[in-house]
Design a protein around this motif. Structure first.
Motif, PDB file in Angstrom:
ATOM      1  N   MET A 131       0.855  -1.175   0.000  1.00 18.74           N
ATOM      2  CA  MET A 131       0.000   0.000   0.000  1.00 18.74           C
ATOM      3  C   MET A 131       0.894   1.229   0.000  1.00 18.74           C
ATOM      4  SD  MET A 131      -3.192   0.745  -0.124  1.00 18.74           S
ATOM      5  CE  MET A 131      -3.481  -0.992  -0.246  1.00 18.74           C
ATOM      6  N   THR A 132       0.482   2.250  -0.729  1.00 22.39           N
ATOM      7  CA  THR A 132       1.317   3.445  -0.798  1.00 22.39           C
ATOM      8  C   THR A 132       1.248   4.218   0.513  1.00 22.39           C
ATOM      9  OG1 THR A 132      -0.400   4.927  -1.629  1.00 22.39           O
ATOM     10  CG2 THR A 132       0.839   3.644  -3.263  1.00 22.39           C
ATOM     11  N   GLU A 133       2.311   4.950   0.753  1.00 16.78           N
ATOM     12  CA  GLU A 133       2.375   5.754   1.966  1.00 16.78           C
ATOM     13  C   GLU A 133       1.298   6.831   1.966  1.00 16.78           C
ATOM     14  OE1 GLU A 133       5.673   8.537   3.952  1.00 16.78           O
ATOM     15  OE2 GLU A 133       6.320   6.479   3.517  1.00 16.78           O
ATOM     16  N   ALA A 134       0.957   7.353   0.792  1.00  9.03           N
ATOM     17  CA  ALA A 134      -0.080   8.385   0.698  1.00  9.03           C
ATOM     18  C   ALA A 134      -1.429   7.847   1.164  1.00  9.03           C
ATOM     19  CB  ALA A 134      -0.182   8.914  -0.729  1.00  9.03           C
ATOM     20  N   VAL A 135      -1.762   6.629   0.772  1.00  9.31           N
ATOM     21  CA  VAL A 135      -3.025   6.011   1.205  1.00  9.31           C
ATOM     22  C   VAL A 135      -3.015   5.827   2.714  1.00  9.31           C
ATOM     23  CG1 VAL A 135      -4.414   3.907   1.119  1.00  9.31           C
ATOM     24  CG2 VAL A 135      -3.497   4.873  -0.982  1.00  9.31           C
ATOM     25  N   LEU A 136      -1.924   5.278   3.238  1.00 12.33           N
ATOM     26  CA  LEU A 136      -1.840   5.053   4.684  1.00 12.33           C
ATOM     27  C   LEU A 136      -1.916   6.366   5.448  1.00 12.33           C
ATOM     28  CD1 LEU A 136       0.924   2.298   4.763  1.00 12.33           C
ATOM     29  CD2 LEU A 136      -1.548   1.993   4.893  1.00 12.33           C
ATOM     30  N   THR A 137      -1.298   7.408   4.918  1.00  9.56           N
ATOM     31  CA  THR A 137      -1.349   8.721   5.574  1.00  9.56           C
ATOM     32  C   THR A 137      -2.771   9.258   5.599  1.00  9.56           C
ATOM     33  OG1 THR A 137       0.923   9.203   4.913  1.00  9.56           O
ATOM     34  CG2 THR A 137      -0.453  11.080   5.526  1.00  9.56           C
ATOM     35  N   ARG A 138      -3.487   9.132   4.482  1.00 10.48           N
ATOM     36  CA  ARG A 138      -4.886   9.603   4.454  1.00 10.48           C
ATOM     37  C   ARG A 138      -5.723   8.838   5.473  1.00 10.48           C
ATOM     38  NH1 ARG A 138      -3.722  10.176  -1.053  1.00 10.48           N
ATOM     39  NH2 ARG A 138      -4.522   8.105  -1.602  1.00 10.48           N
ATOM     40  N   VAL A 139      -5.474   7.550   5.621  1.00 14.31           N
ATOM     41  CA  VAL A 139      -6.251   6.735   6.560  1.00 14.31           C
ATOM     42  C   VAL A 139      -5.953   7.141   7.998  1.00 14.31           C
ATOM     43  CG1 VAL A 139      -6.583   4.401   7.461  1.00 14.31           C
ATOM     44  CG2 VAL A 139      -6.573   4.790   4.999  1.00 14.31           C
ATOM     45  N   ILE A 140      -4.677   7.230   8.365  1.00 18.12           N
ATOM     46  CA  ILE A 140      -4.379   7.527   9.772  1.00 18.12           C
ATOM     47  C   ILE A 140      -4.662   8.975  10.137  1.00 18.12           C
ATOM     48  CG2 ILE A 140      -2.693   5.677   9.958  1.00 18.12           C
ATOM     49  CD1 ILE A 140      -0.523   7.881  10.062  1.00 18.12           C
ATOM     50  N   SER A 141      -4.765   9.849   9.128  1.00 20.65           N
ATOM     51  CA  SER A 141      -5.065  11.244   9.446  1.00 20.65           C
ATOM     52  C   SER A 141      -6.560  11.487   9.656  1.00 20.65           C
ATOM     53  CB  SER A 141      -4.527  12.171   8.354  1.00 20.65           C
ATOM     54  OG  SER A 141      -5.201  11.955   7.143  1.00 20.65           O
ATOM     55  N   CYS A 142      -7.381  10.494   9.388  1.00 25.42           N
ATOM     56  CA  CYS A 142      -8.823  10.622   9.600  1.00 25.42           C
ATOM     57  C   CYS A 142      -9.187  10.000  10.945  1.00 25.42           C
ATOM     58  CB  CYS A 142      -9.581   9.910   8.482  1.00 25.42           C
ATOM     59  SG  CYS A 142     -11.370   9.977   8.709  1.00 25.42           S
ATOM     60  N   PRO A 143      -9.630  10.799  11.904  1.00 27.01           N
ATOM     61  CA  PRO A 143      -9.994  10.247  13.208  1.00 27.01           C
ATOM     62  C   PRO A 143     -11.025   9.124  13.074  1.00 27.01           C
ATOM     63  CG  PRO A 143      -9.992  12.639  13.286  1.00 27.01           C
ATOM     64  CD  PRO A 143      -9.831  12.241  11.839  1.00 27.01           C
ATOM     65  N   GLY A 144     -10.717   8.006  13.692  1.00 30.48           N
ATOM     66  CA  GLY A 144     -11.641   6.879  13.709  1.00 30.48           C
ATOM     67  C   GLY A 144     -11.421   5.873  12.592  1.00 30.48           C
ATOM     68  N   ALA A 145     -10.686   6.222  11.539  1.00 34.59           N
ATOM     69  CA  ALA A 145     -10.522   5.310  10.409  1.00 34.59           C
ATOM     70  C   ALA A 145      -9.734   4.063  10.803  1.00 34.59           C
ATOM     71  CB  ALA A 145      -9.865   6.015   9.231  1.00 34.59           C
ATOM     72  N   ALA A 146      -8.637   4.241  11.539  1.00 33.72           N
ATOM     73  CA  ALA A 146      -7.845   3.079  11.963  1.00 33.72           C
ATOM     74  C   ALA A 146      -8.661   2.192  12.906  1.00 33.72           C
ATOM     75  CB  ALA A 146      -6.549   3.529  12.634  1.00 33.72           C
ATOM     76  N   GLU A 147      -9.425   2.800  13.789  1.00 34.17           N
ATOM     77  CA  GLU A 147     -10.262   2.038  14.714  1.00 34.17           C
ATOM     78  C   GLU A 147     -11.358   1.279  13.957  1.00 34.17           C
ATOM     79  OE1 GLU A 147      -9.377   5.190  15.013  1.00 34.17           O
ATOM     80  OE2 GLU A 147      -8.445   5.416  16.993  1.00 34.17           O
ATOM     81  N   LEU A 148     -11.917   1.903  12.937  1.00 28.55           N
ATOM     82  CA  LEU A 148     -12.941   1.244  12.123  1.00 28.55           C
ATOM     83  C   LEU A 148     -12.331   0.068  11.361  1.00 28.55           C
ATOM     84  CD1 LEU A 148     -15.829   1.081  11.092  1.00 28.55           C
ATOM     85  CD2 LEU A 148     -15.251   2.830   9.390  1.00 28.55           C
ATOM     86  N   LEU A 149     -11.129   0.245  10.811  1.00 27.54           N
ATOM     87  CA  LEU A 149     -10.438  -0.866  10.161  1.00 27.54           C
ATOM     88  C   LEU A 149     -10.243  -2.020  11.133  1.00 27.54           C
ATOM     89  CD1 LEU A 149      -7.677   0.994   8.127  1.00 27.54           C
ATOM     90  CD2 LEU A 149      -9.505  -0.427   7.165  1.00 27.54           C
ATOM     91  N   ASP A 150      -9.830  -1.695  12.339  1.00 28.38           N
ATOM     92  CA  ASP A 150      -9.619  -2.725  13.359  1.00 28.38           C
ATOM     93  C   ASP A 150     -10.921  -3.463  13.665  1.00 28.38           C
ATOM     94  OD1 ASP A 150      -7.885  -4.027  15.298  1.00 28.38           O
ATOM     95  OD2 ASP A 150      -9.056  -2.961  16.816  1.00 28.38           O
TER      96      ASP A 150
END
Length: 101
Positions: A1-20
């Motif tokens: 996965m590109t770093e840009a995609v990962l950055t967009r995901v972790i910069s959105c509050p709740g996105a990492a928790e929703l993935l989990d």
């Protein structure tokens, strides 16, 4: 996965928790509504959908209100994002870059 995609995901509050939350399997939309405040869930869903990480059991757009019985689950892309963010070295590198601009 590109770093840009990962950055967009972790910069959105709740996105990492929703993935989990979705990593172990699909969840009914109503259950996610109970677990996450709307102000967190809606933007997280939009970011993950824009990255192609989510699938919904009912046809429609992400702009319309989902029915309570719609099941949301991760796509292959979503699973790869989870795997990449599970690697602590990747998480730290992406987060440091996010913090440092």
């Amino acid at each position: 996965m590109t770093e840009a995609v990962l950055t967009r995901v972790i910069s959105c509050p709740g996105a990492a928790e929703l993935l989990d939350e979705l990593a172990s399997g699909g969840r009914v939309f109503a259950d996610l509504r109970r677990r996450f405040p709307r102000r967190v869930l809606d933007p997280a869903l939009r970011v993950l959908a824009a990255e192609g990480a989510l699938r919904r059991s009912e046809a429609g757009t992400w702009d319309e209100k989902s029915g309570r019985d719609v099941v949301l689950s991760l796509t292959g892309t979503g699973q790869r994002i989870v795997e990449d963010l599970s690697d602590l070295d990747v998480w730290v590198a992406v987060y440091e870059r996010y913090l440092n601009g």
